[in-house]
Motif scaffolding. Structure first.
Motif, PDB file in Angstrom:
ATOM      1  N   THR A 359       0.778  -1.201   0.013  1.00 47.82           N
ATOM      2  CA  THR A 359      -0.137   0.195  -0.198  1.00 47.82           C
ATOM      3  C   THR A 359       1.050   1.207  -0.038  1.00 47.82           C
ATOM      4  O   THR A 359       0.355   2.229  -0.580  1.00 47.82           O
ATOM      5  N   THR A 367      -7.695   1.077   1.449  1.00 46.07           N
ATOM      6  CA  THR A 367      -9.028   0.515   1.636  1.00 46.07           C
ATOM      7  C   THR A 367     -10.067   1.646   2.004  1.00 46.07           C
ATOM      8  O   THR A 367      -9.464   2.320   3.122  1.00 46.07           O
ATOM      9  N   THR A 385     -10.996  -2.056  -1.789  1.00 46.14           N
ATOM     10  CA  THR A 385     -10.229  -0.914  -2.264  1.00 46.14           C
ATOM     11  C   THR A 385     -10.754  -0.292  -3.655  1.00 46.14           C
ATOM     12  O   THR A 385     -10.307   0.317  -4.406  1.00 46.14           O
ATOM     13  N   SER A 391      -4.731  -4.908  -5.939  1.00 42.55           N
ATOM     14  CA  SER A 391      -5.043  -5.172  -4.480  1.00 42.55           C
ATOM     15  C   SER A 391      -5.466  -6.651  -4.419  1.00 42.55           C
ATOM     16  O   SER A 391      -5.039  -7.419  -3.265  1.00 42.55           O
TER      17      SER A 391
END
Length: 423
Positions: A359, A367, A385, A391
């Motif tokens: 991330t 998220t 996400t 992801s």
């Protein structure tokens, strides 16, 4: 292992039965349907509706007018999240004391607003900014809920403060009138606290946010904090104590505040900043429930020669697919099993490390959608996400690595079986 068990279990048991943690947990659970609903509408607004999103690509029009519905629902829930939590937490604690939950909840809400700055405007009149009603006020909200209920209960214990009504008065009305003095005194005490903090030059909300909430959030979201917390989380699970009852009341409100900040950033067209949120943890560290039980099931299918293991794995596969870990935890068992506790901790920390790194470097998206905790692994990362394919791939890689981590330990269990048979 016995020494660790003897040290940790009494502490864990006391925490799991703590009435305040239970009230916070129950208050948090009560608003989860609203949080999930608001998150899903944020997902729709940011992925489906609007210029450049899927509906415009599919049908040639962005359907932007429909975005107002999602904006209204999101603002009506996420922006006043602490208001909801104050009422539900106070109600949960009052229920434990067999008090009138409606009066306790309403009193707690007024006490919280006593600590909240109101702004006077010549044109708009008096109003409260949502900053003081949302995630930034969460700790103030919990303190208001718990302290106000305890004050109210304490004052209700003095018979001299209870207004006695004739038997002819209906029960509901009598109960309400009986509590007038305790309620008034409770609210007055909070009002005095507000005056004192104003004299210090800052609202109590700001003092708590700056001195308590922000430092605590930084600690539990830091790399060291995550390692310590989730190593302990899984270790306690390994001794058969459901760690969620201990840690979630403390951690989930913090991660909910981070999720709310991400939702607000996405809604405003700004890049989110909070990596550690509840859906992030579900997506990278709880695949199949606590301890990545789906990875253990698949590892057993791949290398285990023990029929008892394979049978239990078959029974536990579908629950693990929906993040229910108990059949494996207590069926194999994983709890009180020093061989399987090790990969349970390691796979969790590896998932957190890879997810956080992915991330931070932009491979995995932030998220911002609160998916139901029963959403299957990999799919949950994709949805949380906002439909980011990379992801989902990161989550799949973590799942594969978790399987690899479990395989040597499952082989050890095979060898243990063979050695036992030879003896």
């Amino acid at each position: 292992m016995d020494k660790i068990s003897n040290f940790l279990l009494p502490i864990a048991e006391k925490l799991s039965k703590n009435r305040y943690l239970s009230a916070i947990r129950d208050g948090y659970i009560a608003i989860m349907p609203l949080v999930i609903t608001a998150s899903l509408f944020t997902l729709i607004n940011s992925v489906l509706i609007g210029e450049g999103n899927y509906l415009e690509q599919w049908f040639g029009t962005p359907f932007s007018d429909f975005s107002q519905l999602g904006s209204v629902i999101s603002s009506a829930s996420m922006s006043i999240m602490t208001v909801l939590l104050v009422f539900t937490t106070a109600k949960a604690l009052a229920s434990q004391y067999k008090m009138d939950t409606s009066i306790a909840g309403a009193t707690a809400l007024v006490c919280f607003l006593c600590l909240t700055p109101f702004v006077a405007d010549a044109t708009l009149g008096e109003y409260v900014t949502t900053y003081y009603l949302g995630a930034a006020a969460m700790f103030t909200g919990f303190i208001s809920a718990l302290v106000s209920v305890e004050l109210f209960r304490f004052l209700m214990g003095f018979k001299a403060l209870i207004i006695k009504m004739p038997d002819s008065v209906p029960t509901g009305i009598a109960r309400s009138l009986n509590s007038i003095v305790p309620v008034a005194l409770t609210v007055i005490i909070f009002g005095i606290a507000r005056i004192i903090t104003d004299a210090l030059g800052a609202p109590l909300n700001d003092l708590i946010f700056n001195w308590i909430q922000t430092p605590f959030t930084n600690i539990v979201s830091s790399p060291i904090g995550l390692v310590v917390i989730y190593a302990l989380y899984m270790l306690i699970w390994g001794f058969g104590i459901h760690s969620a009852y201990i840690f979630n009341p403390i951690l989930e409100p913090i991660y909910l505040a981070s999720l709310t900040a991400n939702v607000q950033a996405i809604s405003s067209g700004v890049e989110p900043a909070a990596i550690i949120t509840k859906p992030f943890l579900d997506s990278v560290a709880f695949m199949g429930g606590a301890g990545n039980m789906l990875a253990l099931v698949l590892a057993i299918f791949i290398v285990s020669r023990r029929e008892d293991y394979r049978t239990i794995a078959k029974l536990g596969f579908v629950p693990a697919l929906f993040n229910i870990s108990e059949p494996l935890m207590f069926g194999l068992p994983v709890v009180m099993n020093p061989i399987l506790i090790i990969p349970m901790i390691v796979s969790t920390l590896v998932g957190l490390g890879i997810g956080s790194l992915a991330t931070s470097i932009g491979v995995m998206a932030y998220t911002y959608v609160q998916t139901p905790w029963t959403t299957p692994p990999v799919l949950s990362a994709f949805l949380a996400t906002g439909g980011d394919v990379l992801s989902g791939i990161v989550a799949l890689v973590i799942l594969v690595l978790s399987i690899v981590i479990y395989i040597p330990f499952v082989k050890v269990m095979n060898n243990t079986k063979e050695e036992t048979s030879e003896e």
